[in-house]
Design a protein around this motif. Structure first.
Motif, PDB file in Angstrom:
ATOM      1  N   ARG A  24       0.820  -1.213   0.000  1.00 50.10           N
ATOM      2  CA  ARG A  24       0.000   0.000   0.000  1.00 50.10           C
ATOM      3  C   ARG A  24       0.851   1.259   0.000  1.00 50.10           C
ATOM      4  NH1 ARG A  24      -4.212   1.151   4.988  1.00 50.10           N
ATOM      5  NH2 ARG A  24      -4.826   3.299   4.456  1.00 50.10           N
ATOM      6  N   PHE A  25       2.021   1.179   0.681  1.00 45.02           N
ATOM      7  CA  PHE A  25       2.894   2.342   0.777  1.00 45.02           C
ATOM      8  C   PHE A  25       4.202   2.161   0.014  1.00 45.02           C
ATOM      9  CE2 PHE A  25       0.007   2.665   4.376  1.00 45.02           C
ATOM     10  CZ  PHE A  25      -0.441   3.970   4.219  1.00 45.02           C
ATOM     11  N   ASP A  26       4.176   1.251  -0.968  1.00 44.67           N
ATOM     12  CA  ASP A  26       5.296   1.079  -1.914  1.00 44.67           C
ATOM     13  C   ASP A  26       6.613   0.787  -1.215  1.00 44.67           C
ATOM     14  OD1 ASP A  26       3.647   1.588  -4.150  1.00 44.67           O
ATOM     15  OD2 ASP A  26       3.838   3.744  -3.815  1.00 44.67           O
ATOM     16  N   ALA A  27       6.566   0.022  -0.134  1.00 41.64           N
ATOM     17  CA  ALA A  27       7.809  -0.352   0.551  1.00 41.64           C
ATOM     18  C   ALA A  27       8.644  -1.277  -0.314  1.00 41.64           C
ATOM     19  CB  ALA A  27       7.471  -1.048   1.877  1.00 41.64           C
ATOM     20  N   ARG A  28       9.923  -1.216  -0.124  1.00 43.54           N
ATOM     21  CA  ARG A  28      10.841  -2.141  -0.792  1.00 43.54           C
ATOM     22  C   ARG A  28      10.750  -3.467  -0.027  1.00 43.54           C
ATOM     23  NH1 ARG A  28      16.325   0.446   0.039  1.00 43.54           N
ATOM     24  NH2 ARG A  28      17.069  -0.646  -1.811  1.00 43.54           N
ATOM     25  N   CYS A  29      10.159  -4.465  -0.648  1.00 38.36           N
ATOM     26  CA  CYS A  29       9.856  -5.698   0.090  1.00 38.36           C
ATOM     27  C   CYS A  29      10.142  -6.932  -0.744  1.00 38.36           C
ATOM     28  CB  CYS A  29       8.385  -5.696   0.514  1.00 38.36           C
ATOM     29  SG  CYS A  29       7.895  -7.184   1.410  1.00 38.36           S
ATOM     30  N   LEU A  30      10.962  -7.812  -0.196  1.00 32.79           N
ATOM     31  CA  LEU A  30      11.184  -9.145  -0.752  1.00 32.79           C
ATOM     32  C   LEU A  30      10.266 -10.112  -0.009  1.00 32.79           C
ATOM     33  CD1 LEU A  30      12.802 -11.366  -2.319  1.00 32.79           C
ATOM     34  CD2 LEU A  30      14.338 -11.407  -0.330  1.00 32.79           C
ATOM     35  N   VAL A  31       9.525 -10.933  -0.742  1.00 34.93           N
ATOM     36  CA  VAL A  31       8.665 -11.947  -0.134  1.00 34.93           C
ATOM     37  C   VAL A  31       9.245 -13.326  -0.412  1.00 34.93           C
ATOM     38  CG1 VAL A  31       6.354 -12.953  -0.063  1.00 34.93           C
ATOM     39  CG2 VAL A  31       6.634 -10.493  -0.429  1.00 34.93           C
ATOM     40  N   ILE A  32       9.542 -14.056   0.652  1.00 25.69           N
ATOM     41  CA  ILE A  32       9.974 -15.449   0.534  1.00 25.69           C
ATOM     42  C   ILE A  32       8.812 -16.293   1.038  1.00 25.69           C
ATOM     43  CG2 ILE A  32      11.671 -17.173   1.250  1.00 25.69           C
ATOM     44  CD1 ILE A  32      13.695 -14.946   1.577  1.00 25.69           C
ATOM     45  N   ASP A  33       8.050 -16.834   0.097  1.00 29.12           N
ATOM     46  CA  ASP A  33       6.763 -17.450   0.383  1.00 29.12           C
ATOM     47  C   ASP A  33       6.862 -18.967   0.255  1.00 29.12           C
ATOM     48  OD1 ASP A  33       4.127 -18.253   0.567  1.00 29.12           O
ATOM     49  OD2 ASP A  33       3.360 -16.711  -0.792  1.00 29.12           O
ATOM     50  N   ALA A  34       6.667 -19.671   1.356  1.00 28.08           N
ATOM     51  CA  ALA A  34       6.761 -21.138   1.334  1.00 28.08           C
ATOM     52  C   ALA A  34       5.730 -21.749   0.389  1.00 28.08           C
ATOM     53  CB  ALA A  34       6.595 -21.698   2.742  1.00 28.08           C
ATOM     54  N   LYS A  35       4.606 -21.077   0.189  1.00 30.91           N
ATOM     55  CA  LYS A  35       3.587 -21.589  -0.726  1.00 30.91           C
ATOM     56  C   LYS A  35       4.090 -21.575  -2.164  1.00 30.91           C
ATOM     57  CE  LYS A  35      -0.828 -20.790   0.075  1.00 30.91           C
ATOM     58  NZ  LYS A  35      -1.424 -22.156   0.085  1.00 30.91           N
ATOM     59  N   ASP A  36       4.903 -20.579  -2.514  1.00 30.69           N
ATOM     60  CA  ASP A  36       5.471 -20.522  -3.859  1.00 30.69           C
ATOM     61  C   ASP A  36       6.329 -21.744  -4.157  1.00 30.69           C
ATOM     62  OD1 ASP A  36       4.286 -18.102  -4.382  1.00 30.69           O
ATOM     63  OD2 ASP A  36       6.094 -16.912  -4.004  1.00 30.69           O
ATOM     64  N   PHE A  37       6.887 -22.338  -3.124  1.00 33.98           N
ATOM     65  CA  PHE A  37       7.758 -23.501  -3.300  1.00 33.98           C
ATOM     66  C   PHE A  37       7.011 -24.820  -3.137  1.00 33.98           C
ATOM     67  CE2 PHE A  37      10.571 -20.150  -1.343  1.00 33.98           C
ATOM     68  CZ  PHE A  37      11.113 -19.732  -2.543  1.00 33.98           C
ATOM     69  N   GLY A  38       5.686 -24.739  -2.974  1.00 31.07           N
ATOM     70  CA  GLY A  38       4.863 -25.940  -2.953  1.00 31.07           C
ATOM     71  C   GLY A  38       4.870 -26.710  -1.652  1.00 31.07           C
ATOM     72  N   LEU A  39       5.060 -26.009  -0.523  1.00 27.02           N
ATOM     73  CA  LEU A  39       5.158 -26.732   0.744  1.00 27.02           C
ATOM     74  C   LEU A  39       3.909 -27.555   1.037  1.00 27.02           C
ATOM     75  CD1 LEU A  39       6.595 -27.406   3.397  1.00 27.02           C
ATOM     76  CD2 LEU A  39       5.645 -25.296   4.359  1.00 27.02           C
ATOM     77  N   SER A  40       2.727 -26.907   1.036  1.00 23.97           N
ATOM     78  CA  SER A  40       1.510 -27.638   1.409  1.00 23.97           C
ATOM     79  C   SER A  40       1.031 -28.584   0.316  1.00 23.97           C
ATOM     80  CB  SER A  40       0.388 -26.665   1.779  1.00 23.97           C
ATOM     81  OG  SER A  40       0.072 -25.826   0.692  1.00 23.97           O
TER      82      SER A  40
END
Length: 327
Positions: free
Chosen positions: A265-281
């Motif tokens: 929302r406030f354009d922060a510099r943010c890296l997301v390391i998402d376990a879902k992206d790697f197929g955990l569940s």
């Protein structure tokens, strides 16, 4: 593919319970080792109906020893090299009170292994997943304590999870190389980086901030639980500050999603390391996936840290004070 020996924690817990009633469990370590015990503490504390479960940094355990420490306490101590003085002393503190002590270390025959009841030796160098082997063994000990003391409805799901999670973690680490290189290039000159996580991965944010950044890169850093982010730290959110968010694939994901929405929302510099992206569940049963997030997050983050260290020409092994003087 890399895996851990689940028979060892199972047998150790069985041996302990064969002649001791356990009413309390204490996880004890320093620094990264203490934080790598946290997923085990989180799992056990959140699922037990009968046990007192606590985690301690070692010298607090030594100087302000809990009154309940006795022969009915199961203590798991941890040190990568097995020589951390405070944790070695914690073994003595625990044994003096009559507690059962299991030492978890990478170095057989190290000081941490002396005078304890059982020892688990974990790997580290084999691959990126092996960097989380310590987390895995501690979690396996916690699982066996829960199952053997009072039973656990999702025990078989956890066992299946252990058989899959390290492959997921290694694949995650192997897949992020280009993203990690780009992130490191963008942030190599940053003066401060903040890390956010929830649930079992809370201390992944803590350890990344405290050790990979502050200790190993001399970069100022902070770390926050996703739920606590909105009770103070979110006031720093803007397009200048730099955040890394470890998103959980499991029960606490809505907490992380709320943080991500606010950062975007406030354009922060943010890296997301998402376990879902790697197929955990998709690989680990959904009923227990939430407890395996730290293994995936730890493996993936190591790649980002290595690229950052390379571009900064500051090896992860470089120290100014540690191992170089008395303190």
């Amino acid at each position: 593919m890399f895996d851990i020996d689940l028979d060892q924690p199972k047998q150790i817990v069985s041996d302990v319970l064969s002649n001791h009633k356990i009413t309390s469990v204490a996880f004890v370590g320093c620094g990264a080792s203490m934080s790598e015990l946290y997923p085990a503490k989180y799992f056990l504390a959140n699922n037990t109906k009968t046990l007192n479960v606590q985690i301690f940094t070692a010298n607090e355990f030594n100087y302000d020893t809990p009154a309940w420490l006795d022969e009915h306490t199961f203590v798991l101590t941890c040190s990568l090299g097995g020589g951390t003085p405070e944790t070695v002393e914690a073994n003595k503190t625990a044994k003096a009170a009559g507690a059962l002590v299991v030492a978890l270390t990478h170095v057989p025959g190290s000081a941490l292994t002396k005078g304890v009841d059982h020892v688990i030796v974990h790997g580290f160098e084999a691959n990126y997943a092996a960097k989380a082997e310590k987390v895995g063994y501690a979690l396996a000990v916690a699982l066996e304590i829960l199952q053997q003391v009072e039973g656990y409805d999702h025990y078989d799901d956890m066992i299946e999870g252990f058989s899959k999670v390290f492959e997921v973690a290694e694949n995650a680490a192997q897949s992020v190389g280009k993203v990690a290189e780009d992130w490191a290039q963008e942030h190599k000159d940053d003066e401060c980086i903040y890390f956010i996580a929830s649930g079992a991965s809370e201390k992944v944010a803590y350890s990344t901030s405290m050790f990979l950044m502050m200790e190993m890169q001399w970069i100022n850093s902070g770390n926050y639980n996703s739920g606590e982010f909105f009770h103070g730290p979110f006031e720093l959110t803007d397009d200048k500050h730099n955040f890394v968010l470890f998103m959980a694939d499991g029960k606490t994901r809505p907490m992380d999603a709320r943080v991500l929405t606010f950062l975007q929302r406030f354009d922060a510099r943010c890296l997301v390391i998402d376990a879902k992206d790697f197929g955990l569940s998709g690989a680990v049963p959904a009923s227990v996936a939430t407890y395996f997030n730290p293994i995936v997050h730890t493996a993936a983050m190591r790649v980002f840290a290595e690229h950052l260290a390379d571009l900064r020409q500051h090896p992860l092994t470089k120290r100014r004070y540690m191992w170089k003087l008395e303190y």
